[in-house]
Design a protein around this motif. Structure first.
Motif, PDB file in Angstrom:
ATOM      1  N   GLY A  18       0.849  -1.189   0.000  1.00 53.16           N
ATOM      2  CA  GLY A  18       0.000   0.000   0.000  1.00 53.16           C
ATOM      3  C   GLY A  18       0.879   1.232   0.000  1.00 53.16           C
ATOM      4  O   GLY A  18       2.072   1.137   0.285  1.00 53.16           O
ATOM      5  N   ARG A  50      14.796   5.592  12.078  1.00 56.74           N
ATOM      6  CA  ARG A  50      14.109   6.774  12.620  1.00 56.74           C
ATOM      7  C   ARG A  50      14.200   6.714  14.138  1.00 56.74           C
ATOM      8  O   ARG A  50      14.399   5.625  14.704  1.00 56.74           O
ATOM      9  CB  ARG A  50      12.630   6.757  12.217  1.00 56.74           C
ATOM     10  N   GLU A  78      12.750 -11.349  -1.826  1.00 58.83           N
ATOM     11  CA  GLU A  78      12.465 -10.264  -2.773  1.00 58.83           C
ATOM     12  C   GLU A  78      13.201  -9.039  -2.266  1.00 58.83           C
ATOM     13  O   GLU A  78      13.501  -8.947  -1.074  1.00 58.83           O
ATOM     14  CB  GLU A  78      10.957  -9.991  -2.884  1.00 58.83           C
ATOM     15  N   TRP A  79      13.461  -8.097  -3.164  1.00 60.29           N
ATOM     16  CA  TRP A  79      14.042  -6.833  -2.707  1.00 60.29           C
ATOM     17  C   TRP A  79      13.773  -5.762  -3.749  1.00 60.29           C
ATOM     18  O   TRP A  79      13.485  -6.074  -4.916  1.00 60.29           O
ATOM     19  CB  TRP A  79      15.544  -6.969  -2.421  1.00 60.29           C
ATOM     20  N   ALA A  80      13.870  -4.512  -3.315  1.00 64.17           N
ATOM     21  CA  ALA A  80      13.628  -3.394  -4.241  1.00 64.17           C
ATOM     22  C   ALA A  80      14.265  -2.123  -3.696  1.00 64.17           C
ATOM     23  O   ALA A  80      14.470  -1.984  -2.487  1.00 64.17           O
ATOM     24  CB  ALA A  80      12.120  -3.182  -4.398  1.00 64.17           C
ATOM     25  N   VAL A  82      13.217   1.405  -3.007  1.00 65.57           N
ATOM     26  CA  VAL A  82      11.884   1.995  -2.819  1.00 65.57           C
ATOM     27  C   VAL A  82      12.018   3.522  -2.732  1.00 65.57           C
ATOM     28  O   VAL A  82      12.925   4.026  -2.077  1.00 65.57           O
ATOM     29  CB  VAL A  82      11.211   1.419  -1.556  1.00 65.57           C
ATOM     30  N   HIS A  83      11.109   4.216  -3.388  1.00 73.22           N
ATOM     31  CA  HIS A  83      11.117   5.688  -3.464  1.00 73.22           C
ATOM     32  C   HIS A  83      12.439   6.200  -4.051  1.00 73.22           C
ATOM     33  O   HIS A  83      12.868   7.316  -3.747  1.00 73.22           O
ATOM     34  CB  HIS A  83      10.877   6.336  -2.097  1.00 73.22           C
ATOM     35  N   ASP A 110       6.743  -3.275  -0.413  1.00 76.90           N
ATOM     36  CA  ASP A 110       6.205  -2.346  -1.414  1.00 76.90           C
ATOM     37  C   ASP A 110       5.660  -3.119  -2.630  1.00 76.90           C
ATOM     38  O   ASP A 110       5.745  -4.358  -2.689  1.00 76.90           O
ATOM     39  CB  ASP A 110       7.263  -1.308  -1.825  1.00 76.90           C
TER      40      ASP A 110
HETATM   41  N1  LIG Z   1      10.134  -4.565  -1.400  1.00 78.45           N
HETATM   42  C1  LIG Z   1      10.205  -4.330  -0.088  1.00 78.45           C
HETATM   43  N2  LIG Z   1       9.684  -3.206   0.425  1.00 78.45           N
HETATM   44  C2  LIG Z   1       9.754  -3.030   1.741  1.00 78.45           C
HETATM   45  C3  LIG Z   1      10.354  -3.963   2.600  1.00 78.45           C
HETATM   46  N3  LIG Z   1      10.285  -3.495   3.862  1.00 78.45           N
HETATM   47  C4  LIG Z   1       9.649  -2.324   3.799  1.00 78.45           C
HETATM   48  N4  LIG Z   1       9.321  -2.029   2.523  1.00 78.45           N
HETATM   49  C5  LIG Z   1       8.597  -0.872   2.023  1.00 78.45           C
HETATM   50  O1  LIG Z   1       9.435   0.252   1.965  1.00 78.45           O
HETATM   51  C6  LIG Z   1       8.642   1.419   2.011  1.00 78.45           C
HETATM   52  C7  LIG Z   1       9.272   2.490   2.848  1.00 78.45           C
HETATM   53  O2  LIG Z   1       9.385   2.089   4.179  1.00 78.45           O
HETATM   54  P1  LIG Z   1       9.867   3.114   5.313  1.00 78.45           P
HETATM   55  O3  LIG Z   1      10.003   2.262   6.546  1.00 78.45           O
HETATM   56  O4  LIG Z   1      11.149   3.732   4.859  1.00 78.45           O
HETATM   57  O5  LIG Z   1       8.797   4.167   5.460  1.00 78.45           O
HETATM   58  C8  LIG Z   1       7.267   0.962   2.512  1.00 78.45           C
HETATM   59  O6  LIG Z   1       6.393   0.954   1.391  1.00 78.45           O
HETATM   60  C9  LIG Z   1       7.508  -0.417   2.967  1.00 78.45           C
HETATM   61  O7  LIG Z   1       6.383  -1.266   2.854  1.00 78.45           O
HETATM   62  C10 LIG Z   1      10.896  -5.146   2.026  1.00 78.45           C
HETATM   63  O8  LIG Z   1      11.433  -6.034   2.689  1.00 78.45           O
HETATM   64  N5  LIG Z   1      10.795  -5.273   0.692  1.00 78.45           N
END
Ligand SMILES: Nc1nc2c(ncn2[C@@H]2O[C@H](COP(=O)(O)O)[C@@H](O)[C@H]2O)c(=O)[nH]1
Ligand SMILES: Nc1ncnc2c1ncn2[C@@H]1O[C@H](COP(=O)(O)OP(=O)(O)OP(=O)(O)O)[C@@H](O)[C@H]1O
Length: 199
Positions: A18, A50, A78-80, A82-83, A110
């Motif tokens: 989400g 944080r 899995e990995w990515a 993000v942002h 994500d």
């Molecule tokens: N693909 C993955 N996404 C992940 C994982 N753990 C967290 N997340 C997503 O990253 C964003 C940002 O998180 P934040 O803690 O920096 O605010 C958020 O959408 C998480 O759901 C993961 O293992 N794999």
């Protein structure tokens, strides 16, 4: 009559995704507190902690070199990135152990990660947590107070892409109330929701 084949272990796996600040972490924390039978995976990330975040509880905070090693050694399910900034990934070993032991397992990841898990473990449940409105999402992001304006813009740009992908998921849950959304998620996971204390 032929016997029904047993469900694969990955059918006990639920993926929660989400947009930023919709409340994935808050709903997951509520589940951690009220549903000890559900195991929440702890992701690895290169993001800085944080205030209040504890290594090994909220994330495994690792440097970029360690994260690259985890990728190279296939340690991540899995990995990515993000942002566009930091890398996040799900350690494979603990998830496999829990699934093998029959434990209901939740990943909070994500959209990119959810798509990767869908490709390798299609029997898992895929749940999208949605905000009551876009304006409320923006309010939650600002209200959390953990990102500056530039990072908030990056996150909201990703959020637009993620919102457009909601229909890819098996279930959409609106996070209008944390405990209600958590109970709905538990129900989607095929478990009986607990009565909410004090209501
Ligand atoms: N693909 C993955 N996404 C992940 C994982 N753990 C967290 N997340 C997503 O990253 C964003 C940002 O998180 P934040 O803690 O920096 O605010 C958020 O959408 C998480 O759901 C993961 O293992 N794999
Ligand atoms: N149902 C809700 N009603 C009001 N505020 C909420 C609700 N759920 C979460 N929040 C608040 O919204 C903010 C963002 O929540 P949270 O950090 O859990 O989001 P997230 O989806 O994990 O975000 P990110 O993907 O950026 O890590 C927090 O300040 C949290 O307290």
């Amino acid at each position: 009559m032929p016997a029904t084949p047993p469900a694969p272990e990955s059918s006990r796996l639920t993926v929660l995704a989400g947009p930023t600040a919709v409340g994935k972490g808050t709903v997951s924390a509520d589940i951690r507190a009220r549903y000890p039978d559900i195991w929440l995976s702890v992701s690895a990330t290169t993001r800085q902690p944080r205030p209040g975040e504890v290594d090994g509880v909220h994330y495994l905070f690792v440097g970029p070199d360690r994260f690259a090693d985890m990728v190279a050694n296939s340690e991540l399910l899995e990995w990515a990135v993000v942002h566009g900034r930091n890398s996040y990934g799900t350690p494979r070993g603990p998830v496999q152990e829990k699934l093998d032991a029959g434990v209901a397992t939740l990943l909070e990841i994500d959209l990119q990660g959810a798509r990767q898990v869908r490709a390798t473990m299609p029997e898992a449940r895929f749940v999208f947590l949605a905000p009551p409105s876009w304006e409320e999402l923006e309010r939650r992001l600002v209200g959390r107070g953990t990102e500056g304006p530039e990072e908030r813009e990056r996150r909201l740009a990703t959020a637009k892409v993620e919102m457009a992908a909601a229909s890819e998921f098996d279930h959409v849950i609106v996070n209008d109330d944390v405990q209600r959304a958590a109970d709905e998620l538990v129900s989607v996971m095929g478990l009986a929701p607990h009565p909410v204390a004090g209501r």
